[in-house]
Design an enzyme around this catalytic site. Structure first.
Site, short mmCIF file in Angstrom:
data_model
loop_
_atom_site.label_atom_id
_atom_site.label_comp_id
_atom_site.label_asym_id
_atom_site.label_seq_id
_atom_site.Cartn_x
_atom_site.Cartn_y
_atom_site.Cartn_z
CD GLU A 157 1.24 -5.52 5.49
OE1 GLU A 157 2.12 -6.35 5.81
OE2 GLU A 157 0.61 -5.61 4.43
N GLY A 213 0.79 -5.10 0.99
CA GLY A 213 -0.32 -5.21 0.04
C GLY A 213 0.12 -5.84 -1.28
CD GLU A 228 -2.30 -7.71 2.70
OE1 GLU A 228 -1.97 -6.53 2.44
OE2 GLU A 228 -3.07 -8.01 3.63
CB ALA A 237 -0.89 -0.02 1.24
C1 LIG Z 1 -8.16 0.84 6.29
C2 LIG Z 1 -7.15 0.82 5.20
C3 LIG Z 1 -6.83 -0.58 4.73
C4 LIG Z 1 -5.53 -0.66 4.09
C5 LIG Z 1 -5.20 -2.06 3.65
C6 LIG Z 1 -3.83 -2.46 4.11
C7 LIG Z 1 -2.98 -2.92 2.99
C8 LIG Z 1 -1.65 -3.43 3.42
O1 LIG Z 1 -1.76 -4.57 4.25
C9 LIG Z 1 -0.84 -2.35 4.09
C10 LIG Z 1 0.49 -2.20 3.44
O2 LIG Z 1 0.81 -2.72 2.41
S1 LIG Z 1 1.56 -1.17 4.26
C11 LIG Z 1 3.00 -1.20 3.24
C12 LIG Z 1 3.79 -2.43 3.44
N1 LIG Z 1 5.01 -2.37 2.67
C13 LIG Z 1 6.18 -2.09 3.21
O3 LIG Z 1 6.31 -1.91 4.40
C14 LIG Z 1 7.34 -2.04 2.26
C15 LIG Z 1 8.06 -0.73 2.43
N2 LIG Z 1 9.15 -0.56 1.50
C16 LIG Z 1 10.33 -1.18 1.61
O4 LIG Z 1 10.55 -2.02 2.49
C17 LIG Z 1 11.40 -0.81 0.67
O5 LIG Z 1 11.09 0.48 0.15
C18 LIG Z 1 11.59 -1.78 -0.53
C19 LIG Z 1 12.19 -3.08 -0.02
C20 LIG Z 1 10.30 -2.01 -1.26
C21 LIG Z 1 12.59 -1.12 -1.53
O6 LIG Z 1 13.77 -0.79 -0.85
P1 LIG Z 1 14.84 0.17 -1.52
O7 LIG Z 1 15.06 -0.26 -2.91
O8 LIG Z 1 16.02 0.21 -0.59
O9 LIG Z 1 14.16 1.59 -1.62
P2 LIG Z 1 13.73 2.57 -0.44
O10 LIG Z 1 14.75 3.65 -0.29
O11 LIG Z 1 13.33 1.83 0.74
O12 LIG Z 1 12.41 3.20 -1.08
C22 LIG Z 1 12.47 4.02 -2.23
C23 LIG Z 1 11.43 5.11 -2.06
O13 LIG Z 1 10.15 4.51 -2.09
C24 LIG Z 1 9.41 4.91 -0.96
N3 LIG Z 1 8.54 3.78 -0.58
C25 LIG Z 1 8.89 2.49 -0.40
N4 LIG Z 1 7.83 1.75 -0.11
C26 LIG Z 1 6.77 2.59 -0.10
C27 LIG Z 1 5.39 2.40 0.13
N5 LIG Z 1 4.87 1.20 0.41
N6 LIG Z 1 4.60 3.49 0.07
C28 LIG Z 1 5.10 4.70 -0.20
N7 LIG Z 1 6.41 4.93 -0.44
C29 LIG Z 1 7.22 3.89 -0.39
C30 LIG Z 1 10.46 5.21 0.10
O14 LIG Z 1 9.96 6.04 1.08
C31 LIG Z 1 11.55 5.85 -0.74
O15 LIG Z 1 11.22 7.19 -0.98
P3 LIG Z 1 11.89 8.38 -0.10
O16 LIG Z 1 11.39 9.59 -0.75
O17 LIG Z 1 13.37 8.15 -0.21
O18 LIG Z 1 11.44 8.21 1.29
#
Ligand SMILES: CCCCCCC[C@H](O)CC(=O)SCCNC(=O)CCNC(=O)[C@H](O)C(C)(C)COP(=O)([O-])OP(=O)([O-])OC[C@H]1O[C@@H](n2cnc3c(N)ncnc32)[C@H](O)[C@@H]1OP(=O)([O-])[O-]
Ligand SMILES: NC(=O)c1ccc[n+]([C@@H]2O[C@H](COP(=O)([O-])OP(=O)(O)OC[C@H]3O[C@@H](n4cnc5c(N)ncnc54)[C@H](O)[C@@H]3O)[C@@H](O)[C@H]2O)c1
Length: 718
Positions: A123, A100, A103, A61
């Site tokens: 998450e 997500g 998922e 997400a």
């Molecule tokens: C009621 C509502 C219901 C909702 C439903 C829930 C759905 C779901 O269960 C919730 C989720 O998925 S929660 C999500 C669960 N997912 C996670 O927790 C995964 C989080 N991400 C990561 O772990 C790492 O970014 C990667 C391993 C994907 C890439 O690593 P890497 O190659 O070293 O790259 P990097 O340096 O890390 O990132 C590059 C840039 O991308 C940015 N950005 C990244 N992800 C983002 C995101 N999801 N979003 C936005 N931005 C995101 C990051 O900030 C950075 O920009 P900045 O301007 O420099 O800040």
């Protein structure tokens, strides 16, 4: 966005497009919904492949959308519709499938991944749970114990492990999308019964209750007050005990309790803060994006004590060849044994083998003549360090970067001992240096942008979170810690016990209270520094015993050291241990008597101190010093300080770091409490709210992401 096209005649290929990680923003979700509808409605299309552009499937997400008004199609029905499709849908996973993203893949009928991809449901690390069906589908697919592990830890798994767990159907070394398209063609027309995970039942387990009790105990023990891991266990329990539709209801309910929580806000703030520290800048205008790091292939470490050994290991693990110098024969011999076994243990943890011959040992500094970078880690003694830097300046190549691991000494003064002061920076590691994630990169007045960039890049290569900070006594972390320690000592004088202070801090979320931590790191370390500063004079009596340089001072730590109580290493400190080197802290009646006598001697009447006062006195004074550090430009932004405290000092991550905590508590309240405590203790100047803190309040207490504007305006007036 999502791009849709038909390939190989009958495969609808949907490509998620939202650089850099194809997060599921509103427009991506809309794109997926529209493309799936198109593919399912097109008679020529017999199967569907979902992939992500630029070698990344999906990072989950879009975290930036959280906390804002949500728009666009929701994830749960979108994934449900994919799973319910009557044409096979294949996820082609490259790079990452996280949160997500995974998922979404679990909603597909098949999952094919590149061997280098990483998968997970992280998450929990953002204060949430996988609320797009993750908590309900994963246990149905891989079993409850494995799903509990992945969901409560948030750990990323390799494609190989995901295949073994049963998350993936196939792993390839080739072009994943091509392989997935071929696969999609091969399953065209096949029945999808048995491919929809929501229709599965969780594999039965003999003793479900004790499994969940154990899991709950484990997460509560590790979580230090974090609520998301507990909710994750509850959601997986729902998967194990309820039909899918009811389980989804429970998942939604639990997510609702987390979604707007302060912990989720803190953890999501910290996610971005961690990344923001890489975009460093210095007051002289050097920046991460305009400064060119130099290549470092060969490095040297001078002094193989506690820190030097860890630094040697960290450098070797980063793939550098290392020259390790120690002038004391006995220390050198011990290091030669210790370093290879630390490397071996690291290899077991990290799964990589480091050749011990990447490290050469020497008793003389002459051995470092051809290295690109040196890290000095000799005793904390300025005269000794001066000598070492003078020697290095002569022995090394003219362009060698000279770094010091000093905890508090003046980096500019050390630079002045060399022929190239622009090539001198601090690289302040934390013990144990090969394990702790934090590295403070300390730039001096004359450090060149390339020198700072090189140290920052090397830190990253070593797997550290590198934070650039200016040169001052104690830099950012230890300078703030000093205030925190002082308040803890004062609280003892006023009637608290180490147990009371530690309990308050541990319940707040620190892994160890200040006194247990002090016993672990050794009371003698600070004592030596205070002695060198002319502070630790226990011969003073009367009121002057508790005043130094016009300010309140507590000699308690000095007195304990004079009694030979250095902490765990001597088996006695603020607590007692069963033997020198013992780890289990027990209350010590001797210490309580000692405190009573001390108070009586100084006419201090003990009063009742509650946990709130402990937290406010210890934490607000530390935060106040943080504002002072921001004001002086020692740290460029609050994110730097928060990263330092979470990675270096055990600040609970779900509280975002000290500066974020101040924002959560409310800056007015922090000012009001500091003023109150300052009135009560006028001889503690650091309780006076800093100028920046007051200015922020005067500016209407803007949220933390706007503080830099106030700091910038201030600096531009100077
Ligand atoms: C009621 C509502 C219901 C909702 C439903 C829930 C759905 C779901 O269960 C919730 C989720 O998925 S929660 C999500 C669960 N997912 C996670 O927790 C995964 C989080 N991400 C990561 O772990 C790492 O970014 C990667 C391993 C994907 C890439 O690593 P890497 O190659 O070293 O790259 P990097 O340096 O890390 O990132 C590059 C840039 O991308 C940015 N950005 C990244 N992800 C983002 C995101 N999801 N979003 C936005 N931005 C995101 C990051 O900030 C950075 O920009 P900045 O301007 O420099 O800040
Ligand atoms: N211990 C910590 O927790 C910690 C944390 C961060 C930074 N530091 C800093 O790291 C530095 C080293 O601390 P430590 O705890 O590893 O000290 P230590 O006493 O364990 O080790 C210092 C080593 O340097 C060696 N040495 C002394 N003079 C030398 C010389 N001229 N050439 C080569 N080797 C020499 C000593 O023999 C000893 O083995 C200090 O500046 C300290 O402030 C320590």
């Amino acid at each position: 966005m999502a791009q849709y096209r038909r390939v190989s005649g009958s495969v609808g290929l949907i490509t998620l497009q939202n650089p850099p990680v194809n997060a599921l923003s509103a427009s991506v979700r809309q794109g997926i919904v529209d493309s799936v509808k198109r593919a399912l409605g097109d008679q020529k299309v017999k199967s569907v492949v979902i992939c992500g552009q630029n070698g990344v499937f999906c990072g989950g997400a879009d975290i930036r959308e959280f906390g804002r008004q949500m728009s666009g199609p929701p994830l749960v029905p979108m994934i449900h519709d994919i799973e319910a499709a009557n044409k096979p849908v294949v996820a082609a996973i490259e790079g990452s499938a996280l949160g997500g993203g995974l998922e979404l893949a679990l909603g597909c009928h098949y999952r094919i991944s590149h061997s280098k991809a990483k998968l997970g449901l992280p998450e929990v690390t953002l204060g949430l749970l996988p609320a797009a069906g993750g908590t309900q589908r994963l246990p149905r697919l891989i079993g409850v114990p494995a799903a509990l592990n992945l969901i409560t830890t948030g750990r990323h798994v390799t494609a190989a492990e995901a295949l073994q767990l049963g998350i993936l159907d196939h792993v390839t070394e080739h072009n994943t999308v091509d392989v997935a398209v071929k696969f999609a063609l091969s399953v065209t027309g096949e029945s999808l019964d048995g491919r929809r995970i929501s229709s599965f039942s969780c594999a039965p387990l003999s003793d479900l209750d004790s499994l969940f009790e154990e899991a709950m105990l484990k997460v509560r023990g590790a979580a230090r007050g974090a609520i998301a891991p507990v909710a994750c266990v509850q959601a997986v329990r729902a998967a194990a005990t309820l039909p899918y539709a009811q389980g989804m209801e429970r998942e939604k309910e639990l997510m609702a309790t987390l979604f707007h929580s302060g912990q989720a806000r803190a953890l999501q703030y910290f996610f971005f803060a961690q990344r923001a520290v890489g975009r460093w800048s210095t007051p002289s205008g050097a920046r991460w994006d305009t400064s060119q790091p130099r290549p470092v292939r060969k490095a040297a470490v001078i002094g193989l004590g506690t820190m030097g050994r860890g630094i040697t290991v960290a450098l070797a693990q980063a793939g550098l060849s290392v020259v390790a110098v120690e002038t004391h024969a006995k220390q050198l011999m011990e290091a030669k044994k210790a370093v290879p076994s630390m490397l071996k243990r690291g290899a077991v943890r990290g799964g990589t083998t480091i050749e011990p011959d990447s490290i050469t040992y020497s008793e003389t500094v002459q051995a470092v003549a051809d290295v690109d970078l040196v890290i000095e880690a000799v005793f904390e003694d300025m005269a000794l360090k001066e000598k070492v830097f003078q020697q290095l300046s002569i022995v090394c190549k003219p362009d060698t970067l000279l770094c010091t691991n000093t905890s508090s000494l003046d980096v500019d003064h050390l630079a002045s001992q060399t022929r190239h002061p622009e090539l001198v920076v601090g690289m302040h590691f934390f013990a144990p240096a090969h394990v702790m994630k934090l590295l403070e990169v300390v730039y001096g007045r004359r450090s060149s942008p390339a020198a700072v960039a090189t140290a920052m890049q090397l830190g990253k290569k070593m797997g550290k979170v590198s934070v650039a900070v200016g040169n001052c006594r104690g830099f950012a972390g230890n300078r703030m810690l000093k205030r925190y320690l002082e308040q803890a000592f004062f609280l003892l004088e006023e009637g608290a016990t180490p147990e009371l202070v530690d309990r308050a801090l541990e319940e707040f979320g620190f892994p160890m209270g200040v006194f247990r931590m002090s016993d672990l790191s050794g009371l003698d370390v600070g004592w030596r520094v205070r002695k060198a500063d002319g502070l630790a004079d226990t011969s003073l009596t009367g009121t002057s015993a508790r005043v130094r340089q016009g300010c309140r001072y507590s000699p308690l730590g000095d007195l304990l050291c004079e009694h030979g109580r250095f902490g765990q290493k001597t088996g006695r400190g603020w607590y007692q241990y069963d033997k020198p080197g013992g780890r289990v802290a027990k209350s010590d009646p001797w210490l309580h008597n000692f405190l009573d006598e001390y108070r009586a001697r100084h006419g201090l009447v003990p009063r009742c101190i509650d946990q709130q006062e402990v937290l406010e006195r210890c934490l607000f004074v530390l935060i106040n010093e943080g504002f002072q550090i921001l004001e002086e430009g020692i740290a460029a932004g609050p994110e730097d300080i928060d990263a330092i405290y979470v990675f270096g000092y055990g600040w609970p991550r779900h509280r975002g770091g000290p500066m974020f905590y101040a924002d959560m508590v409310g800056l007015e309240r922090v000012v009001e409490r500091l003023e109150r405590y300052h009135q009560a203790h006028p001889n503690v100047p650091y309780l006076q709210p800093s100028g920046l803190l007051r200015r922020l309040v005067a500016n209407g207490s803007p949220p933390i992401h706007k503080w830099r504007n106030v700091i910038k305006n201030r600096n531009s007036q100077l």
